[in-house]
Scaffold this motif. Structure first.
Motif, PDB file in Angstrom:
ATOM      1  N   GLN A  88       0.569  -9.135  -0.960  1.00 17.09           N
ATOM      2  CA  GLN A  88      -0.818  -8.757  -0.722  1.00 17.09           C
ATOM      3  C   GLN A  88      -1.249  -9.016   0.712  1.00 17.09           C
ATOM      4  O   GLN A  88      -1.924  -8.202   1.332  1.00 17.09           O
ATOM      5  N   GLY A 143      -5.555  -0.569   5.269  1.00 16.11           N
ATOM      6  CA  GLY A 143      -4.611   0.330   4.627  1.00 16.11           C
ATOM      7  C   GLY A 143      -3.400   0.622   5.494  1.00 16.11           C
ATOM      8  O   GLY A 143      -2.268   0.692   4.991  1.00 16.11           O
ATOM      9  N   GLN A 146      -1.072  -2.347   5.409  1.00 13.12           N
ATOM     10  CA  GLN A 146      -0.298  -2.414   4.174  1.00 13.12           C
ATOM     11  C   GLN A 146       0.826  -1.378   4.179  1.00 13.12           C
ATOM     12  O   GLN A 146       1.929  -1.641   3.682  1.00 13.12           O
ATOM     13  N   PHE A 167      -1.834  -4.171  -3.225  1.00 11.14           N
ATOM     14  CA  PHE A 167      -3.026  -3.414  -2.869  1.00 11.14           C
ATOM     15  C   PHE A 167      -4.306  -4.169  -3.199  1.00 11.14           C
ATOM     16  O   PHE A 167      -5.396  -3.597  -3.204  1.00 11.14           O
ATOM     17  N   THR A 174      -8.825   3.290  -0.446  1.00  6.25           N
ATOM     18  CA  THR A 174      -7.502   3.053   0.147  1.00  6.25           C
ATOM     19  C   THR A 174      -6.496   2.676  -0.928  1.00  6.25           C
ATOM     20  O   THR A 174      -5.335   3.097  -0.888  1.00  6.25           O
ATOM     21  N   ARG A 175      -6.950   1.912  -1.906  1.00  2.00           N
ATOM     22  CA  ARG A 175      -6.072   1.512  -3.006  1.00  2.00           C
ATOM     23  C   ARG A 175      -5.535   2.729  -3.756  1.00  2.00           C
ATOM     24  O   ARG A 175      -4.341   2.818  -4.045  1.00  2.00           O
ATOM     25  N   LEU A 178      -2.924   4.441  -1.620  1.00  2.55           N
ATOM     26  CA  LEU A 178      -1.667   3.694  -1.597  1.00  2.55           C
ATOM     27  C   LEU A 178      -0.924   3.830  -2.928  1.00  2.55           C
ATOM     28  O   LEU A 178       0.310   3.907  -2.950  1.00  2.55           O
ATOM     29  N   GLN A 179      -1.670   3.860  -4.026  1.00  6.21           N
ATOM     30  CA  GLN A 179      -1.029   4.056  -5.330  1.00  6.21           C
ATOM     31  C   GLN A 179      -0.308   5.402  -5.379  1.00  6.21           C
ATOM     32  O   GLN A 179       0.829   5.498  -5.861  1.00  6.21           O
ATOM     33  N   GLU A 202      -4.523  -0.087 -12.712  1.00  7.22           N
ATOM     34  CA  GLU A 202      -3.368   0.154 -11.841  1.00  7.22           C
ATOM     35  C   GLU A 202      -2.071   0.133 -12.644  1.00  7.22           C
ATOM     36  O   GLU A 202      -1.174   0.957 -12.427  1.00  7.22           O
TER      37      GLU A 202
END
Length: 253
Positions: A88, A143, A146, A167, A174-175, A178-179, A202
């Motif tokens: 994370q 983001g 990451q 995330f 942004t999550r 990214l997913q 998620e």
């Protein structure tokens, strides 16, 4: 999608930290090419599960086999060459550019420059603009940082990717991005991914299977649709009752 071949095998694994029991008699098989989500309360053993896979810890009882070999008897450096790890907090080096951060792990394993993805390829894979390669982490968004962390984990072309709440520190938009990216990366590279999350949404969105931890054990592991139809017990039922079949509600533990 799957090769039907176990890449990871836990057999009656227990692990404690001093007097504190963390995992109790856990047995599970994870297939090559699988996207497995781990979910459960804080302190239930999810991160310990990951650390047992990459040899940062060894079990007190039972065996953990990765790539067909007992981790207690393998060279840990060789093991980790085939495993990427994303956390994370990202853990980028602030004094290094994006390029140097991405190339750090292969260099650590003496794989540089042979045996790694070309920088431009890996940046494209994680949807990073190549023009960012000479920037420093402080000049990037959350983001973007990451994505650099994921790129670094993938640079040495691992067979297995471990992701621990990767995330959790970014905003919801942004999550979601990214997913989507990690699903595309998994499909393109044929990776096996073990992913820890506290988000039920998620877990149901990403996982081929979901492993639910409670009382230091995996109390149910199955495909998302099977868990929704047949929760193993009252805890699992309560966990999913606010999450519909598309995982649209962001219920968290």
């Amino acid at each position: 999608m799957k090769s039907e071949q176990a890449i990871i095998q836990f057999s009656n694994v227990s692990k404690s930290y001093g007097e504190t029991l963390v995992l109790d008699d856990v047995s599970v098989s994870i297939e090559e090419g699988e996207f497995l989500m781990l979910i459960g309360r804080s302190g239930c053993g999810k991160t310990t599960f990951l650390k047992l896979i990459n040899g940062l810890l060894e079990p007190d009882a039972g065996t953990v086999s990765v790539f067909g070999e007992d981790i207690s008897s393998v060279d840990k450096i060789s093991l980790r060459r085939s495993i990427g790890y994303v956390i994370q907090s990202v853990g980028l080096f602030p004094h290094m550019t994006v390029r140097k951060n991405i190339e750090y792990v292969p260099g650590l394993f003496r794989q540089y420059p042979e045996g790694i993805w070309p920088l431009e390829k890996i940046m494209k894979l994680v949807s990073l603009d190549p023009d960012l390669k000479n920037r420093y982490p402080a000049e990037l968004s959350g983001g973007q940082r990451q994505r650099v962390g994921i790129a670094r984990a993938l640079a040495a072309r691992p067979k297995l990717l471990l992701m621990d709440e990767p995330f959790g520190a970014v905003d919801e938009i942004t999550r979601k991005q990214l997913q989507g990216s990690i699903k595309d990366i998994k499909d393109e590279l044929g990776l096996t991914i073990i992913f820890v999350t506290h988000s039920v949404e998620e877990a149901f969105r990403l996982g081929d299977r979901i492993a639910i931890f409670e009382d230091h054990r995996i109390i149910q592991i199955d495909k998302p649709e099977n868990i929704l139809k047949n929760p193993a017990d009252a805890f699992v039922k309560a966990l999913i009752e606010t999450t519909d079949t598309d995982g649209k509600n962001n219920n968290k533990l």
